[in-house]
Design a protein around this motif. Structure first.
Motif, PDB file in Angstrom:
ATOM      1  N   THR A  84      31.588  97.657  52.932  1.00 45.44           N
ATOM      2  CA  THR A  84      32.029  98.017  51.586  1.00 45.44           C
ATOM      3  C   THR A  84      33.061  97.009  51.107  1.00 45.44           C
ATOM      4  O   THR A  84      33.973  96.650  51.859  1.00 45.44           O
ATOM      5  CB  THR A  84      32.637  99.432  51.559  1.00 45.44           C
ATOM      6  OG1 THR A  84      31.650 100.376  51.991  1.00 45.44           O
ATOM      7  CG2 THR A  84      33.078  99.807  50.149  1.00 45.44           C
ATOM      8  N   ALA A  85      32.907  96.536  49.870  1.00 37.85           N
ATOM      9  CA  ALA A  85      33.861  95.613  49.257  1.00 37.85           C
ATOM     10  C   ALA A  85      34.830  96.405  48.384  1.00 37.85           C
ATOM     11  O   ALA A  85      34.402  97.114  47.469  1.00 37.85           O
ATOM     12  CB  ALA A  85      33.131  94.578  48.417  1.00 37.85           C
ATOM     13  N   HIS A  86      36.113  96.295  48.675  1.00 36.44           N
ATOM     14  CA  HIS A  86      37.161  96.981  47.929  1.00 36.44           C
ATOM     15  C   HIS A  86      37.947  95.946  47.119  1.00 36.44           C
ATOM     16  O   HIS A  86      38.355  94.914  47.669  1.00 36.44           O
ATOM     17  CB  HIS A  86      38.107  97.705  48.881  1.00 36.44           C
ATOM     18  CG  HIS A  86      37.419  98.650  49.819  1.00 36.44           C
ATOM     19  ND1 HIS A  86      37.219  99.978  49.533  1.00 36.44           N
ATOM     20  CD2 HIS A  86      36.865  98.445  51.053  1.00 36.44           C
ATOM     21  CE1 HIS A  86      36.585 100.562  50.537  1.00 36.44           C
ATOM     22  NE2 HIS A  86      36.359  99.658  51.478  1.00 36.44           N
ATOM     23  N   ARG A  91      23.328  90.577  44.931  1.00 36.78           N
ATOM     24  CA  ARG A  91      24.215  91.379  44.076  1.00 36.78           C
ATOM     25  C   ARG A  91      25.442  90.546  43.745  1.00 36.78           C
ATOM     26  O   ARG A  91      25.916  89.756  44.571  1.00 36.78           O
ATOM     27  CB  ARG A  91      24.637  92.655  44.795  1.00 36.78           C
ATOM     28  CG  ARG A  91      23.529  93.660  44.970  1.00 36.78           C
ATOM     29  CD  ARG A  91      23.996  94.849  45.779  1.00 36.78           C
ATOM     30  NE  ARG A  91      25.034  95.629  45.093  1.00 36.78           N
ATOM     31  CZ  ARG A  91      25.646  96.675  45.633  1.00 36.78           C
ATOM     32  NH1 ARG A  91      25.348  97.053  46.878  1.00 36.78           N
ATOM     33  NH2 ARG A  91      26.560  97.347  44.952  1.00 36.78           N
ATOM     34  N   PHE A  92      25.973  90.746  42.546  1.00 32.92           N
ATOM     35  CA  PHE A  92      27.205  90.082  42.128  1.00 32.92           C
ATOM     36  C   PHE A  92      28.241  91.170  41.847  1.00 32.92           C
ATOM     37  O   PHE A  92      27.983  92.101  41.076  1.00 32.92           O
ATOM     38  CB  PHE A  92      26.982  89.244  40.868  1.00 32.92           C
ATOM     39  CG  PHE A  92      26.091  88.050  41.079  1.00 32.92           C
ATOM     40  CD1 PHE A  92      26.638  86.799  41.328  1.00 32.92           C
ATOM     41  CD2 PHE A  92      24.716  88.167  41.027  1.00 32.92           C
ATOM     42  CE1 PHE A  92      25.828  85.694  41.526  1.00 32.92           C
ATOM     43  CE2 PHE A  92      23.888  87.070  41.223  1.00 32.92           C
ATOM     44  CZ  PHE A  92      24.449  85.827  41.474  1.00 32.92           C
ATOM     45  N   HIS A 125      23.015  87.980  50.321  1.00 30.67           N
ATOM     46  CA  HIS A 125      22.844  89.368  49.901  1.00 30.67           C
ATOM     47  C   HIS A 125      23.811  89.772  48.787  1.00 30.67           C
ATOM     48  O   HIS A 125      23.463  90.622  47.960  1.00 30.67           O
ATOM     49  CB  HIS A 125      23.042  90.294  51.104  1.00 30.67           C
ATOM     50  CG  HIS A 125      22.069  90.037  52.206  1.00 30.67           C
ATOM     51  ND1 HIS A 125      22.387  89.303  53.334  1.00 30.67           N
ATOM     52  CD2 HIS A 125      20.769  90.383  52.348  1.00 30.67           C
ATOM     53  CE1 HIS A 125      21.339  89.233  54.135  1.00 30.67           C
ATOM     54  NE2 HIS A 125      20.337  89.878  53.562  1.00 30.67           N
ATOM     55  N   ALA A 126      25.002  89.209  48.781  1.00 36.37           N
ATOM     56  CA  ALA A 126      25.978  89.567  47.742  1.00 36.37           C
ATOM     57  C   ALA A 126      26.923  88.400  47.510  1.00 36.37           C
ATOM     58  O   ALA A 126      27.224  87.620  48.428  1.00 36.37           O
ATOM     59  CB  ALA A 126      26.762  90.815  48.126  1.00 36.37           C
ATOM     60  N   LEU A 132      24.657  90.963  57.148  1.00 40.15           N
ATOM     61  CA  LEU A 132      24.740  90.566  55.746  1.00 40.15           C
ATOM     62  C   LEU A 132      25.312  89.162  55.617  1.00 40.15           C
ATOM     63  O   LEU A 132      26.159  88.745  56.419  1.00 40.15           O
ATOM     64  CB  LEU A 132      25.640  91.529  54.959  1.00 40.15           C
ATOM     65  CG  LEU A 132      25.141  92.953  54.751  1.00 40.15           C
ATOM     66  CD1 LEU A 132      26.176  93.745  53.959  1.00 40.15           C
ATOM     67  CD2 LEU A 132      23.791  92.966  54.044  1.00 40.15           C
ATOM     68  N   ASN A 133      24.865  88.445  54.593  1.00 39.63           N
ATOM     69  CA  ASN A 133      25.403  87.127  54.255  1.00 39.63           C
ATOM     70  C   ASN A 133      26.062  87.224  52.886  1.00 39.63           C
ATOM     71  O   ASN A 133      25.397  87.472  51.872  1.00 39.63           O
ATOM     72  CB  ASN A 133      24.281  86.090  54.229  1.00 39.63           C
ATOM     73  CG  ASN A 133      23.582  85.962  55.564  1.00 39.63           C
ATOM     74  OD1 ASN A 133      24.224  85.983  56.617  1.00 39.63           O
ATOM     75  ND2 ASN A 133      22.259  85.837  55.543  1.00 39.63           N
ATOM     76  N   LEU A 134      27.382  87.032  52.853  1.00 36.36           N
ATOM     77  CA  LEU A 134      28.178  87.230  51.650  1.00 36.36           C
ATOM     78  C   LEU A 134      28.874  85.934  51.269  1.00 36.36           C
ATOM     79  O   LEU A 134      29.460  85.260  52.121  1.00 36.36           O
ATOM     80  CB  LEU A 134      29.235  88.310  51.887  1.00 36.36           C
ATOM     81  CG  LEU A 134      28.757  89.609  52.559  1.00 36.36           C
ATOM     82  CD1 LEU A 134      29.934  90.514  52.851  1.00 36.36           C
ATOM     83  CD2 LEU A 134      27.722  90.309  51.692  1.00 36.36           C
TER      84      LEU A 134
END
Length: 354
Positions: free
Chosen positions: A209-211, A173-174, A146-147, A109-111
């Motif tokens: 997962t982003a917390h 995604r945002f 990706h996000a 993933l690229n964040l």
């Protein structure tokens, strides 16, 4: 001097870069961004950090701005690095774009976190803090995104036009804290933004997962919206370990760092802010200095820490090179090897191998 006159005389960085327009608001007003139940950090109109100092007043802002002690910055402070990231990374790679903007590549993933590509961290294009170095990754060189993760809505962290460009070219995604969806959609209603409260999470796929975790900070975009949108730090749980990204925070009582360590265990990588901290009496509640950042490091005990939030936009009183110098001194005093907590320059990338 009344407030209208002060607006004409205070420096643009104080009023624009980190949302200091918000000090003008004292009245209890309707929140235009978020309506929800009262919680331990939302009073029905404004968010707050429990047991921590909140807003500075008009007199304190005046004291800072007229008190002197502001170090000059160079017109240009170019970084020796310019990154052209790979399209995909199966493991872990992180690169500083500038200030608090990161590209995190993990598990395919690229964040992006707090992507700011504008020339100024300001609500206007003709005034306010101006870059002294270009983005360390050119917008055109970004891999497929990706996000996008937003920590809060201050102008040095939320660049509306950059978000619009990312939506147009990448359709990511945002994810942002409560209320920031309304901030973004007011300018670009076509952008879908997922919001979460502290303690919430978003599954980004690929085992990532982003917390959203608490930070000791605040928010504002204009003169009437102080603390009406939430702010946060992020912990990314990934196949490569946990990544803790702090956009802005004070150290406060240190509870937020103990909580992260207790909830997520050993942190693989921490992005910790080390700049925008002088004068200390004004900034301490909202921005860590390098000594505070080292205290946070000792609590969370990451395998690696990277320092950011310095050397791109002049927001406060310290000189452009003071944050890494003071970080080096704080690490030495704490007997921590300097390679475990490095101050990054724009365009500089880090991987587990070095």
């Amino acid at each position: 001097m009344n407030r209208r006159t002060l607006l004409k005389t205070l420096s643009a960085p104080a009023l624009a870069a980190t949302g200091l327009f918000g000090w003008m608001t004292a009245a209890r007003a309707r929140n235009p961004y978020y309506q929800g139940p009262v919680t331990d950090h939302f009073d029905g109109v404004r968010f707050f950090s429990p047991n921590q100092p909140q807003d500075k007043g008009f007199a304190e802002l005046l004291r800072w701005q007229l008190g002197g002690g502001r170090k000059e910055w160079p017109e240009s402070y170019p970084s020796p690095f310019q990154d052209k990231p790979p399209t995909e990374v199966p493991g872990l790679r992180t690169a500083l774009i500038g200030h608090a903007s990161f590209l995190i590549q993990v598990a395919g993933l690229n964040l992006l976190v707090d992507p700011v590509f504008s020339e100024r961290a300001s609500p206007v294009s003709f005034s306010g803090p101006k870059r002294v170095n270009p983005p360390g990754i050119a917008f055109r060189d970004l891999p497929p995104i990706h996000a996008v993760l937003i920590t809060h809505n201050h102008y040095d962290h939320l660049d509306i036009e950059a978000l619009a460009g990312l939506w147009q070219h990448h359709r990511p995604r945002f994810v942002a804290p409560l209320g920031n969806d309304a901030v973004i959609r007011a300018a670009h209603p076509e952008i879908p933004v997922e919001t979460r409260d502290w303690g919430g999470s978003a599954d980004l796929g690929h085992g990532v997962t982003a917390h959203l975790e608490p930070a000791y900070h605040w928010s504002a975009r204009g003169i009437n919206d102080r603390r009406m949108a939430l702010w946060c730090a992020f912990v990314l749980t990934t196949p490569e370990g946990a990544i803790y990204h702090v956009g802005d925070t004070g150290f406060g009582d240190g509870r937020i760092f103990h909580a992260v360590r207790e909830r997520f265990g050993r942190i693989r990588l921490a992005h910790l802010p080390i700049g925008a901290y002088e004068p200390r009496w004004f900034m301490q509640a909202q921005h860590m200095n390098p000594e505070d950042a080292v205290k946070a490091f000792r609590i969370i005990a990451p395998e690696q820490a990277l320092g950011h939030h310095w050397g791109t936009f002049r927001l406060t009183n310290e000189g452009v090179e003071e944050p890494p110098q003071e970080l080096a001194a704080a690490l030495q005093a704490a007997e921590i090897p300097p390679e475990r907590f490095r101050a990054l320059r724009p365009g500089e990338a880090w991987t587990p191998s070095g």
